[in-house]
Design an enzyme around this catalytic site. Sequence first.
Site, PDB file in Angstrom:
ATOM      1  N   ASP A   1      66.363 -13.698  34.758  1.00 10.95           N
ATOM      2  CA  ASP A   1      66.282 -12.338  34.650  1.00 10.95           C
ATOM      3  C   ASP A   1      65.457 -12.379  33.307  1.00 10.95           C
ATOM      4  O   ASP A   1      65.236 -12.984  32.547  1.00 10.95           O
ATOM      5  CB  ASP A   1      67.804 -11.804  34.262  1.00 10.95           C
ATOM      6  CG  ASP A   1      67.605 -10.305  34.014  1.00 10.95           C
ATOM      7  OD1 ASP A   1      66.819  -9.504  34.724  1.00 10.95           O
ATOM      8  OD2 ASP A   1      68.398  -9.898  33.018  1.00 10.95           O
ATOM      9  N   SER A   2      64.899 -10.855  32.995  1.00 18.21           N
ATOM     10  CA  SER A   2      64.176 -10.820  31.799  1.00 18.21           C
ATOM     11  C   SER A   2      64.977 -10.905  30.583  1.00 18.21           C
ATOM     12  O   SER A   2      64.620 -10.830  29.441  1.00 18.21           O
ATOM     13  CB  SER A   2      63.631  -9.409  31.790  1.00 18.21           C
ATOM     14  OG  SER A   2      64.687  -8.521  32.155  1.00 18.21           O
TER      15      SER A   2
ATOM     16  N   CYS B   1      66.360  -9.989  38.396  1.00 17.26           N
ATOM     17  CA  CYS B   1      65.741  -8.962  37.723  1.00 17.26           C
ATOM     18  C   CYS B   1      65.044  -7.806  38.759  1.00 17.26           C
ATOM     19  O   CYS B   1      64.581  -8.461  39.546  1.00 17.26           O
ATOM     20  CB  CYS B   1      64.915  -9.400  36.735  1.00 17.26           C
ATOM     21  SG  CYS B   1      63.841  -8.054  35.913  1.00 17.26           S
TER      22      CYS B   1
ATOM     23  N   GLU C   1      72.049  -3.678  25.581  1.00 18.66           N
ATOM     24  CA  GLU C   1      71.765  -5.100  24.652  1.00 18.66           C
ATOM     25  C   GLU C   1      72.281  -4.319  23.373  1.00 18.66           C
ATOM     26  O   GLU C   1      73.004  -5.553  22.681  1.00 18.66           O
ATOM     27  CB  GLU C   1      70.385  -5.040  24.469  1.00 18.66           C
ATOM     28  CG  GLU C   1      69.480  -5.054  25.854  1.00 18.66           C
ATOM     29  CD  GLU C   1      69.307  -6.641  26.329  1.00 18.66           C
ATOM     30  OE1 GLU C   1      69.325  -7.598  25.375  1.00 18.66           O
ATOM     31  OE2 GLU C   1      69.163  -7.115  27.251  1.00 18.66           O
TER      32      GLU C   1
ATOM     33  N   CYS D   1      69.171  -1.840  38.443  1.00 15.83           N
ATOM     34  CA  CYS D   1      68.676  -2.610  37.171  1.00 15.83           C
ATOM     35  C   CYS D   1      70.011  -3.426  36.951  1.00 15.83           C
ATOM     36  O   CYS D   1      71.154  -3.178  36.655  1.00 15.83           O
ATOM     37  CB  CYS D   1      68.538  -1.526  35.960  1.00 15.83           C
ATOM     38  SG  CYS D   1      68.141  -2.515  34.487  1.00 15.83           S
TER      39      CYS D   1
ATOM     40  N   HIS E   1      71.121  -4.244  34.009  1.00  8.93           N
ATOM     41  CA  HIS E   1      72.017  -4.030  32.945  1.00  8.93           C
ATOM     42  C   HIS E   1      73.067  -2.636  33.235  1.00  8.93           C
ATOM     43  O   HIS E   1      73.999  -2.424  32.709  1.00  8.93           O
ATOM     44  CB  HIS E   1      71.144  -3.369  31.860  1.00  8.93           C
ATOM     45  CG  HIS E   1      70.489  -4.581  31.087  1.00  8.93           C
ATOM     46  ND1 HIS E   1      69.671  -5.302  31.889  1.00  8.93           N
ATOM     47  CD2 HIS E   1      70.514  -4.787  29.730  1.00  8.93           C
ATOM     48  CE1 HIS E   1      69.252  -6.126  30.676  1.00  8.93           C
ATOM     49  NE2 HIS E   1      69.702  -5.894  29.611  1.00  8.93           N
TER      50      HIS E   1
HETATM   51  N1  DGL Z   1      66.328  -6.977  34.255  1.00 13.64           N
HETATM   52  C1  DGL Z   1      65.676  -5.551  34.046  1.00 13.64           C
HETATM   53  C2  DGL Z   1      65.981  -4.967  35.702  1.00 13.64           C
HETATM   54  O1  DGL Z   1      66.768  -5.311  36.380  1.00 13.64           O
HETATM   55  C3  DGL Z   1      66.219  -4.810  33.208  1.00 13.64           C
HETATM   56  C4  DGL Z   1      65.802  -5.333  31.589  1.00 13.64           C
HETATM   57  C5  DGL Z   1      64.250  -5.073  31.354  1.00 13.64           C
HETATM   58  O2  DGL Z   1      63.611  -3.888  31.534  1.00 13.64           O
HETATM   59  O3  DGL Z   1      63.535  -5.954  31.301  1.00 13.64           O
HETATM   60  O4  DGL Z   1      64.908  -4.286  36.082  1.00 13.64           O
END
Ligand code: DGL
Length: 274
Positions: free
Chosen positions: A10-11, A73, A152, A184, A186
Amino acid sequence: MDNRPIGVFDSGLGGLTVVKEIMKLLPNESIIYFGDDGRTPYGTKSRETVIKYTRQDLAFLLSMDVKLVVVACNTVSAVALPEVRSSVKVPVLEVIEPGARSALKKTKKGRIGVIATPATTSSGVYPKAIKSMNPNVQIFSQACPLFVNLVEEGWWDNRITRMIAEEYLKDLKQAKIDTLVLGCTHYPLLADVIRDVMGDEVALVSSAEELSITLKELLYKEKLESADGEAAYRFYTSDSVEKFRKLGKMILGKEITDIERVDMENYDQITCKL
Ligand code: DGL
């Protein structure tokens, strides 16, 4: 049978919401997780940058000899995966299709909302995926970029988070949706606030659960399941190990021990074989 680990990336830390579901449904599977905290968020970056980062993330995971990759992600699934998927030699699972399927299972009135990062929202992949399965539903999209920062920051439920949620979600409330896709990684962590704002009658959809079911079926079909035994979990971050440990514990609900910092500059997307 294949005892190699599953690679999940993931990011940042949000993808641990997906890891949590996989651990629950597939307790025998070992997992290697990479969170690109050093370069998060992806959701506000250009397509070119997200593709570049994705190639490096994949190169890193594949260097760890994973048997399969889960792209936790949504932004990567939406923006970069169509570009890079064909060059990856192991099976790759993403989160959009399972989320779309789950939304259609839950909706009763065919009025579906999708909240996601700006990159995912403007890619239009969720409406496209949902409509390809059922063209008769109506979709309403809303980007909620600040939600990632709130998570976060650990502000999962406070006055400010509620105010921001009220603002982002007001058009979706007006649209009288009956199902809301949390598009997303999060956003499931803000589910309590989102549910309070939208009301109990709106069903919330997180891709993680549906994705784990798809993963289980795929492992079985491809004969990639792990033999019974102790699963091992290893975590990698491109930023602070301490931050990962702290927030990771909040997300997974248990202590994370095996965390290492990795420098993504070592994973040259050009020279690394995908
Ligand atoms: N992991 C990203 C997503 O699911 C969210 C966080 C980001 O913007 O990097 O889209």
